[in-house]
Design an enzyme around this catalytic site. Structure first.
Site, PDB file in Angstrom:
ATOM      1  N   ILE A 210       5.311   2.971   6.288  1.00 19.08           N
ATOM      2  CA  ILE A 210       5.557   3.713   7.536  1.00 19.08           C
ATOM      3  C   ILE A 210       6.702   4.685   7.245  1.00 19.08           C
ATOM      4  CG2 ILE A 210       6.037   3.522  10.016  1.00 19.08           C
ATOM      5  CD1 ILE A 210       3.501   2.116   9.310  1.00 19.08           C
ATOM      6  N   HIS A 211       6.379   5.681   6.409  1.00 18.98           N
ATOM      7  CA  HIS A 211       7.404   6.606   5.899  1.00 18.98           C
ATOM      8  C   HIS A 211       8.349   7.084   7.023  1.00 18.98           C
ATOM      9  CE1 HIS A 211       4.996   7.109   2.177  1.00 18.98           C
ATOM     10  NE2 HIS A 211       3.954   7.198   2.972  1.00 18.98           N
ATOM     11  N   ASP A 212       7.764   7.528   8.127  1.00 20.59           N
ATOM     12  CA  ASP A 212       8.536   8.234   9.156  1.00 20.59           C
ATOM     13  C   ASP A 212       9.485   7.326   9.929  1.00 20.59           C
ATOM     14  OD1 ASP A 212       5.776  10.475   9.949  1.00 20.59           O
ATOM     15  OD2 ASP A 212       7.257  10.488   8.346  1.00 20.59           O
TER      16      ASP A 212
END
Ligand code: RIB
Ligand code: CA
Length: 313
Positions: A240-242
């Site tokens: 969940i990079h963001d």
């Protein structure tokens, strides 16, 4: 002095952006002043719609979402629909937001908010940096009013859009270079940390077991991403990079990083969009002001994310 941190999220609302928005709403130290949409993962009409609808689905249609750039500053849009689905949410349908559609451009809304927050606003940019760069170019004094910019983007080592470039930077390198060299303090959350702060299959199951409206949305919307990671990296993992820059704002202690010079390659073919970072180079850049986040305590990150999603009833 308020303990709340005024923030603005600029997003190309795809799958991990949607989860990051849901996390932001539950991080109780953050005061989300506004959201803006930018073309990136998918076309702007979808990212704008997705940002509005995810906020409304979480009961926060009161948070205004502003329309932004429909294409990068200098090059055609290259999307990431193969990862996020053509609609940006992996095909998951949620109701349309009842909120009125804002018409002020993102770059003007960001500037207006930054002035209102008197220098305390922190911008969290989790898509291509087109809106942020346009705000800097359109309103040069904005740098007096923005405390710092937290960017999900780039990579000191490696890439995902190409072997040497991460998608958000690769999608609009000219915008990224404008932001990195703007003089506004930048914290870079590149793939170096976002690929390490992943959820594993057990974490995703734990969230699914909450069996709430939002946990079901989470489980459904990340399925496309899970399939992608399984097929591409042959691992049951989910990045969940963001969410990284948002969780950092409340839990900086679980992250590690160091200052470095970061410049964006805008000319080359093979390394187009690379964030050239002088971390492991004998010769350093003269300007080394970017805080490059390199690692996170994965277990702590996963626990925090599960706790945040569990708060939805
Ligand atoms: O490389 C990952 C980034 O690109 C994330 O922000 C994802 O949403 C995509 O925009
Ligand atoms: Ca994104």
């Amino acid at each position: 002095m308020s303990d709340f941190i005024p923030i603005w999220i600029d997003t190309d609302t795809g799958v991990d952006d949607a989860v990051a928005l849901l996390c932001a709403l539950q991080l109780d130290r953050l005061d989300l002043k506004g959201v803006s949409a930018v073309a990136g993962n998918v076309k702007h009409e979808n990212t704008f719609k997705n940002a509005r609808n995810v906020l409304a689905y979480a009961g926060r249609e009161d948070i205004k979402v502003y329309p932004g750039a429909i294409k990068p500053m200098c090059i055609p849009l290259k999307d990431a629909s193969q990862v996020h689905g053509s609609d940006g949410l992996g095909g998951v349908i949620i109701p349309d937001s009842p909120a009125i559609k804002e018409t002020m451009h993102a770059w003007d809304a960001i500037y207006q908010c930054a002035k209102q927050e008197k220098g305390k606003l922190q911008i969290v940019a989790v898509g291509p940096l087109t809106n942020i760069a346009t705000a800097i170019v359109s309103h040069p004094d904005i740098k007096e009013y923005v405390e710092r910019i937290l960017i999900m983007g780039g990579a000191a080592v490696g890439g995902n859009a190409t072997p040497s470039a991460e998608f958000n930077i690769y999608a609009d390198p000219q915008a990224a270079e404008t932001v990195f060299q703007s003089g506004i303090p930048v914290i870079m959350f590149g793939l170096d940390v976002t690929n390490r702060a992943y959820l594993d299959g057990r974490d995703v199951k734990d969230i699914s077991d909450f069996n709430t409206k939002i946990s079901r949305f989470f489980t459904d919307v990340v399925q496309a991403n899970m399939n992608f990671y399984q097929s591409f990296y042959h691992r049951e993992m989910l990045c969940i990079h963001d969410a990284c820059p948002l969780i950092y704002l409340q839990y900086p202690e679980i992250f590690t990083g160091q200052k470095a010079g970061v410049y964006v390659e805008t000319q080359s073919q093979i390394s187009f969009g690379k964030t050239v970072t002088d971390l492991w180079s004998d010769t350093k850049f003269a300007k080394r002001e970017t805080l490059v986040i390199l690692d996170a305590d994965r277990e702590a990150f996963a626990k925090i994310m599960k706790d945040l999603i569990s708060k939805y009833r």
